[in-house]
Design an enzyme around this catalytic site. Structure first.
Site: not given
Length: 186
Positions: A31-33, A37
């Site tokens: 949910r936060d690529i 990251n």
């Protein structure tokens, strides 16, 4: 690096899609690529300079602070993600693991042309008109149709039409991308 070749971009995307497919098979959505990251693992120090030029380093996905173990129905509703990499369906508060595939597409787009997809193409007012202009401009003139085809599929607005990470890995371009230099702005 200032710019990438198609083959180098394919290497990054293949590794990201492998990581995403692995997570999804185990019921986890990141949910936060986003680029922040992703960690790059360089070749061992004993490798010669020519080995390093061959783009042998690996990437690893990190920061699972927003990840979620999927419920039985696989549907999530909490809005999260980062502005330039969040899938359109997140804004509708009903989405599944394919939001990670969208984010991988945004990273591929960024590597190909030096900027994320236009704001109109990945948020609020997503439309087919915005998608038409996604691959316009001098940075895309020498990019292969296969590369643009993969990115187009990863950046499909309708999540049900977007491939899963495992399906996207079947794209032949990920294995056979040419070493064409990309015109990524410095």
């Amino acid at each position: 690096r200032d710019s990438f070749t198609e083959a180098e971009t394919a290497t990054v995307l293949r590794q990201l899609l492998l990581a995403v497919a692995h997570m999804h098979a185990r019921g986890i959505c990141h949910r936060d690529i986003k680029p922040q990251n992703i960690v790059c693992v360089e070749p061992p120090p004993s490798a010669s300079m020519s080995d390093q030029i061959a783009f042998e380093w690996r990437i690893k996905l990190c920061d699972f602070g927003m990840s979620k173990e999927l419920e039985a129905n696989g549907v999530m509703s909490t809005p999260c993600g980062s502005k330039h990499y969040v899938a359109p369906e997140v804004l509708q508060h009903s989405y599944d693991v394919k939001v990670d595939v969208w984010s991988v597409g945004c990273i591929g787009y960024l590597l190909m042309c030096g900027q994320p997809p236009a704001a109109e193409a990945h948020g609020g007012e997503a439309s087919l008109a915005a998608a038409v202009g996604l691959f316009a401009g001098p940075a895309w003139e020498h990019v292969s149709n296969e590369a643009m085809g993969l990115l187009r599929s990863l950046l499909t607005f309708n999540a049900s039409d977007r491939p899963s990470a495992a399906e996207a890995l079947q794209c032949e371009w990920l294995q056979t991308a040419p070493s064409t230099p990309l015109l990524t702005p410095r």
